[in-house]
Design an enzyme around this catalytic site. Sequence first.
Site, PDB file in Angstrom:
ATOM      1  N   GLU A  53      -0.651  26.046 -55.690  1.00  0.00           N
ATOM      2  CA  GLU A  53      -0.318  26.972 -54.590  1.00  0.00           C
ATOM      3  C   GLU A  53       0.316  26.147 -53.477  1.00  0.00           C
ATOM      4  O   GLU A  53      -0.386  25.474 -52.741  1.00  0.00           O
ATOM      5  CB  GLU A  53      -1.581  27.634 -54.058  1.00  0.00           C
ATOM      6  CG  GLU A  53      -2.433  28.341 -55.091  1.00  0.00           C
ATOM      7  CD  GLU A  53      -3.818  28.664 -54.530  1.00  0.00           C
ATOM      8  OE1 GLU A  53      -3.924  29.182 -53.412  1.00  0.00           O
ATOM      9  OE2 GLU A  53      -4.805  28.365 -55.220  1.00  0.00           O
ATOM     10  N   ASP A  98      22.482   3.285 -62.441  1.00  0.00           N
ATOM     11  CA  ASP A  98      21.876   2.090 -61.873  1.00  0.00           C
ATOM     12  C   ASP A  98      20.616   2.503 -61.120  1.00  0.00           C
ATOM     13  O   ASP A  98      20.689   3.211 -60.118  1.00  0.00           O
ATOM     14  CB  ASP A  98      22.890   1.438 -60.927  1.00  0.00           C
ATOM     15  CG  ASP A  98      22.291   0.279 -60.147  1.00  0.00           C
ATOM     16  OD1 ASP A  98      21.124  -0.085 -60.414  1.00  0.00           O
ATOM     17  OD2 ASP A  98      22.984  -0.248 -59.261  1.00  0.00           O
ATOM     18  N   HIS A 132      -3.213  23.449 -53.387  1.00  0.00           N
ATOM     19  CA  HIS A 132      -4.384  23.664 -54.248  1.00  0.00           C
ATOM     20  C   HIS A 132      -3.895  23.645 -55.687  1.00  0.00           C
ATOM     21  O   HIS A 132      -2.887  24.281 -56.013  1.00  0.00           O
ATOM     22  CB  HIS A 132      -5.006  25.043 -53.992  1.00  0.00           C
ATOM     23  CG  HIS A 132      -5.589  25.198 -52.620  1.00  0.00           C
ATOM     24  ND1 HIS A 132      -6.086  26.397 -52.173  1.00  0.00           N
ATOM     25  CD2 HIS A 132      -5.757  24.308 -51.614  1.00  0.00           C
ATOM     26  CE1 HIS A 132      -6.549  26.247 -50.938  1.00  0.00           C
ATOM     27  NE2 HIS A 132      -6.350  24.984 -50.578  1.00  0.00           N
ATOM     28  N   GLU A 152       1.005  32.658 -44.346  1.00  0.00           N
ATOM     29  CA  GLU A 152      -0.269  31.914 -44.362  1.00  0.00           C
ATOM     30  C   GLU A 152      -0.925  31.948 -42.986  1.00  0.00           C
ATOM     31  O   GLU A 152      -0.403  32.560 -42.057  1.00  0.00           O
ATOM     32  CB  GLU A 152      -0.043  30.464 -44.839  1.00  0.00           C
ATOM     33  CG  GLU A 152      -0.549  30.183 -46.267  1.00  0.00           C
ATOM     34  CD  GLU A 152      -2.029  30.487 -46.479  1.00  0.00           C
ATOM     35  OE1 GLU A 152      -2.802  30.514 -45.514  1.00  0.00           O
ATOM     36  OE2 GLU A 152      -2.421  30.694 -47.649  1.00  0.00           O
ATOM     37  N   GLU A 191       1.985  25.503 -49.999  1.00  0.00           N
ATOM     38  CA  GLU A 191       2.160  26.056 -48.655  1.00  0.00           C
ATOM     39  C   GLU A 191       3.252  25.269 -47.940  1.00  0.00           C
ATOM     40  O   GLU A 191       3.465  24.090 -48.228  1.00  0.00           O
ATOM     41  CB  GLU A 191       0.840  25.974 -47.882  1.00  0.00           C
ATOM     42  CG  GLU A 191      -0.234  26.859 -48.504  1.00  0.00           C
ATOM     43  CD  GLU A 191      -1.627  26.668 -47.914  1.00  0.00           C
ATOM     44  OE1 GLU A 191      -2.422  27.609 -48.010  1.00  0.00           O
ATOM     45  OE2 GLU A 191      -1.918  25.580 -47.382  1.00  0.00           O
ATOM     46  N   ARG A 225      -8.824  21.389 -54.343  1.00  0.00           N
ATOM     47  CA  ARG A 225      -8.218  21.840 -53.087  1.00  0.00           C
ATOM     48  C   ARG A 225      -7.672  20.725 -52.219  1.00  0.00           C
ATOM     49  O   ARG A 225      -7.151  20.969 -51.140  1.00  0.00           O
ATOM     50  CB  ARG A 225      -9.238  22.691 -52.316  1.00  0.00           C
ATOM     51  CG  ARG A 225      -9.626  23.974 -53.078  1.00  0.00           C
ATOM     52  CD  ARG A 225     -10.718  24.773 -52.404  1.00  0.00           C
ATOM     53  NE  ARG A 225     -10.338  25.162 -51.065  1.00  0.00           N
ATOM     54  CZ  ARG A 225     -10.790  24.606 -49.948  1.00  0.00           C
ATOM     55  NH1 ARG A 225     -11.692  23.647 -50.009  1.00  0.00           N
ATOM     56  NH2 ARG A 225     -10.363  25.004 -48.775  1.00  0.00           N
ATOM     57  N   GLU A 250       3.104  30.939 -48.130  1.00  0.00           N
ATOM     58  CA  GLU A 250       2.717  30.514 -49.477  1.00  0.00           C
ATOM     59  C   GLU A 250       3.408  31.421 -50.481  1.00  0.00           C
ATOM     60  O   GLU A 250       3.493  32.638 -50.285  1.00  0.00           O
ATOM     61  CB  GLU A 250       1.189  30.610 -49.650  1.00  0.00           C
ATOM     62  CG  GLU A 250       0.712  30.276 -51.067  1.00  0.00           C
ATOM     63  CD  GLU A 250      -0.812  30.212 -51.184  1.00  0.00           C
ATOM     64  OE1 GLU A 250      -1.473  29.676 -50.263  1.00  0.00           O
ATOM     65  OE2 GLU A 250      -1.342  30.724 -52.188  1.00  0.00           O
ATOM     66  N   ARG A 291     -16.020  28.652 -50.836  1.00  0.00           N
ATOM     67  CA  ARG A 291     -14.593  28.336 -50.762  1.00  0.00           C
ATOM     68  C   ARG A 291     -14.285  27.005 -50.107  1.00  0.00           C
ATOM     69  O   ARG A 291     -13.148  26.545 -50.150  1.00  0.00           O
ATOM     70  CB  ARG A 291     -13.835  29.432 -49.987  1.00  0.00           C
ATOM     71  CG  ARG A 291     -13.578  30.687 -50.744  1.00  0.00           C
ATOM     72  CD  ARG A 291     -12.556  31.560 -50.005  1.00  0.00           C
ATOM     73  NE  ARG A 291     -11.186  31.188 -50.336  1.00  0.00           N
ATOM     74  CZ  ARG A 291     -10.474  31.754 -51.309  1.00  0.00           C
ATOM     75  NH1 ARG A 291     -10.974  32.733 -52.014  1.00  0.00           N
ATOM     76  NH2 ARG A 291      -9.252  31.353 -51.561  1.00  0.00           N
ATOM     77  N   GLU A 312     -10.287  24.845 -59.322  1.00  0.00           N
ATOM     78  CA  GLU A 312      -9.270  24.645 -58.290  1.00  0.00           C
ATOM     79  C   GLU A 312      -9.595  23.395 -57.485  1.00  0.00           C
ATOM     80  O   GLU A 312     -10.605  23.345 -56.793  1.00  0.00           O
ATOM     81  CB  GLU A 312      -9.235  25.872 -57.362  1.00  0.00           C
ATOM     82  CG  GLU A 312      -8.245  25.750 -56.220  1.00  0.00           C
ATOM     83  CD  GLU A 312      -8.413  26.846 -55.160  1.00  0.00           C
ATOM     84  OE1 GLU A 312      -9.559  27.212 -54.842  1.00  0.00           O
ATOM     85  OE2 GLU A 312      -7.390  27.334 -54.662  1.00  0.00           O
TER      86      GLU A 312
HETATM   87  P1  ADP Z   1      -6.269  31.540 -54.190  1.00  0.00           P
HETATM   88  O1  ADP Z   1      -7.277  32.604 -54.407  1.00  0.00           O
HETATM   89  O2  ADP Z   1      -6.913  30.181 -54.214  1.00  0.00           O
HETATM   90  O3  ADP Z   1      -5.408  31.768 -52.975  1.00  0.00           O
HETATM   91  P2  ADP Z   1      -3.876  32.159 -55.770  1.00  0.00           P
HETATM   92  O4  ADP Z   1      -4.013  33.523 -56.303  1.00  0.00           O
HETATM   93  O5  ADP Z   1      -3.000  31.958 -54.572  1.00  0.00           O
HETATM   94  O6  ADP Z   1      -5.354  31.560 -55.513  1.00  0.00           O
HETATM   95  O7  ADP Z   1      -3.319  31.183 -56.917  1.00  0.00           O
HETATM   96  C1  ADP Z   1      -3.949  31.054 -58.155  1.00  0.00           C
HETATM   97  C2  ADP Z   1      -3.115  30.192 -59.074  1.00  0.00           C
HETATM   98  O8  ADP Z   1      -3.901  29.892 -60.250  1.00  0.00           O
HETATM   99  C3  ADP Z   1      -1.832  30.829 -59.576  1.00  0.00           C
HETATM  100  O9  ADP Z   1      -0.786  29.890 -59.572  1.00  0.00           O
HETATM  101  C4  ADP Z   1      -2.205  31.213 -61.024  1.00  0.00           C
HETATM  102  O10 ADP Z   1      -1.087  31.300 -61.911  1.00  0.00           O
HETATM  103  C5  ADP Z   1      -3.100  30.068 -61.397  1.00  0.00           C
HETATM  104  N1  ADP Z   1      -3.941  30.296 -62.587  1.00  0.00           N
HETATM  105  C6  ADP Z   1      -4.441  31.454 -63.076  1.00  0.00           C
HETATM  106  N2  ADP Z   1      -5.098  31.249 -64.249  1.00  0.00           N
HETATM  107  C7  ADP Z   1      -5.019  29.919 -64.512  1.00  0.00           C
HETATM  108  C8  ADP Z   1      -5.472  29.062 -65.556  1.00  0.00           C
HETATM  109  N3  ADP Z   1      -6.180  29.542 -66.586  1.00  0.00           N
HETATM  110  N4  ADP Z   1      -5.170  27.750 -65.482  1.00  0.00           N
HETATM  111  C9  ADP Z   1      -4.488  27.240 -64.452  1.00  0.00           C
HETATM  112  N5  ADP Z   1      -4.036  27.990 -63.433  1.00  0.00           N
HETATM  113  C10 ADP Z   1      -4.289  29.303 -63.447  1.00  0.00           C
HETATM  114 MG    MG Z   2      -6.343  28.374 -53.360  1.00  0.00          MG
HETATM  115 MG    MG Z   3      -3.093  29.160 -49.198  1.00  0.00          MG
HETATM  116 MG    MG Z   4      -3.370  31.127 -52.656  1.00  0.00          MG
HETATM  117 MG    MG Z   5      -5.151  31.208 -50.501  1.00  0.00          MG
END
Ligand code: ADP
Ligand code: MG
Ligand code: MG
Ligand code: MG
Ligand code: MG
Length: 440
Positions: free
Chosen positions: A129, A51, A241, A185, A131, A331, A192, A312, A329
Site C-alpha cells: 500500500e 556501461d 505497508h 490519506e 502512500e 507495517r 493512497e 492495528r 501485513e
Molecule cells: P489496509 O486495510 O491495511 O488499509 P488495503 O485494503 O489498503 O489494506 O490493502 C490491502 C492489500 O493487501 C492490497 O494490495 C491487496 O491486494 C493485498 N492482499 C490481499 N490478499 C492478499 C494476499 N493473500 N497476499 C498478499 N497480499 C494480499
Molecule cells: Mg495497511
Molecule cells: Mg494507508
Molecule cells: Mg490501505
Molecule cells: Mg489504510
Amino acid sequence: ADAVAAMLERLEADRIKFIRLQFSDLQGQPKNVAIPAIQAEKALTDGISFDGSSIEGFARIEESDMVLKPDISTYTILPWRKGESNVARFICDVYRPNGKPFEGDPRYVLKKVCAEAAEMGYTFNTGPELEFFLFKMIDGRPSTEFQDVGGYFDLAPTDLAENVRRDIVLALTDMGFEIEASHHEVAESQHEIDFKYADALKTADNVVTFKFATKTIALINGLHATFMAKPIFGINGSGMHTNCSLFKDGKNAFYDPEAPLQLSETALNFIGGVLKHVRGITRIANPTINSYKRLVPGYEAPVYISWSASNRTALCRVPAPRGNSTRVELRSPDPTCNPYLTFAAILAAGMDGVKNGIAPPPSADRNIFHLSDEERKAAGIDTLPGTLMESNAALLGDELLCSTLGSHVVENLDRIAMMEWDAFRTMIHPWEVEQYLSKF
Ligand code: ADP
Ligand code: MG
Ligand code: MG
Ligand code: MG
Ligand code: MG
C-alpha cells in the site's frame, strides 16, 4: 525464438517507435535507455550492452560492461506518450558479458530467494500500500506546499486531488494494473492507491512502475508527487505497508480454518522469522536518513517489535479477512525502499521461520503505545532501529540477510549508508541553530 517473433509482431501492431529498456539501481531508482524499434530484434535476442559504472551500487570502473535483457512478460506501452507512434517499456534483467546474472541487480536477488521458496512449493505474494504526497510546483520546482488540506477518505471540494488520482488510476489500469481502491490519506495532500497483490517479482516491478507513473501524471497536472517517508514534521509520513502470503498448490498456506485465529503454523512461523530478522530488514525497508523520522510514536507508524491479529498498531498485523485473503501485513516499510530487496529480505526472514519452526512471541493485543517503558520491557518488546546507522549495523550482524543479499549488495548498501550518514551528521540543521545560537 517463437516468443521473440510474436513480440516483434506485437511491436509492429502497436506502432511502437521507441523502446525503453528499464532496470533498477541498488536504491530502487528506475533507470532506462531508449532504443529505436529497429533495434528490437537484437535487444530481444542478445540483449543490449551498457556501461554500468555510473549506476549507483553497480560496478567498479574496471568491470563495468553489462548487458540488459528484456523480460518479455513486462511489456507495456507508456500511456502518457500514446499517439501516432508509441513508446514501449520492458523491465530488464542485468547480465555480465559472460552471460552470468549480475549479482548487484536487485531483480536477480529477489528472483533467487523466490526460486528457493519455489523449491519448497511456495509462491510468495505481496500486496503493498503505497502512500504519497502531492505538493505544489512553485516556479518549476517541487515544494512542500500542500495541494489540499483534506483528510482520511475526504471528498471534493476538500479533496482537490480527485482528478489527479483518477488520472493516475486510469494510467495504471492502461498499464495492466488491477486497482483495488484509491483514497485521500490522513495527512493534508496525502493519498493512497492500492493495487491487487501478485507474486513478489511482479509486484516489485509494479511498485517501480507505480512510482514513476504517479510522478509523471502528477507532473502533467502541475504537481509534484513524492514518496519521501516523512516530508513534513508533525503530520503522518508515508508508508508502504506490505501484505504477505505464501501460496502452495494454489491455496493460501497461511489459512487454516481449524486453527486458533484460523492462522496456520506456516503463518505463525513466517511471523516468527520476520520478527526475528526485522531489525536488519529495516535497513532495506527504511533505507534513508529520513525514513527514521517516520518510525516514531504518534503518527500510526510502527516502533515496537510485535504482532497482533486485532491491534492495528502492531508492526506485524494480521488483517481480518481469511481464506485466500489471509495475510500478514508488515507495517514498517516505506516507499523509499527498493521493493526487490525489501521483498527478498522479508521472504528470506519468513522462510527462516517456516524452515526452522520459529514460534512468534506472544501477540500484543493491547495498544503497545499506551504501555509504559517498564511494561514493554517486562513483555520483552524490543524496538525498531532508531537511525540508519543502527539498522545498518543490524543488517551487517544478520548472517541470513547478508547471505541472501550477497556480498556485492551488502558492501554497497554499507558504503551508501556511511556516505549519507556522514553527509547528514556534519550538516548544521536549522533545529541546532534555533536551540543554540542565542542560548550559548
Ligand atoms: P489496509 O486495510 O491495511 O488499509 P488495503 O485494503 O489498503 O489494506 O490493502 C490491502 C492489500 O493487501 C492490497 O494490495 C491487496 O491486494 C493485498 N492482499 C490481499 N490478499 C492478499 C494476499 N493473500 N497476499 C498478499 N497480499 C494480499
Ligand atoms: Mg495497511
Ligand atoms: Mg494507508
Ligand atoms: Mg490501505
Ligand atoms: Mg489504510
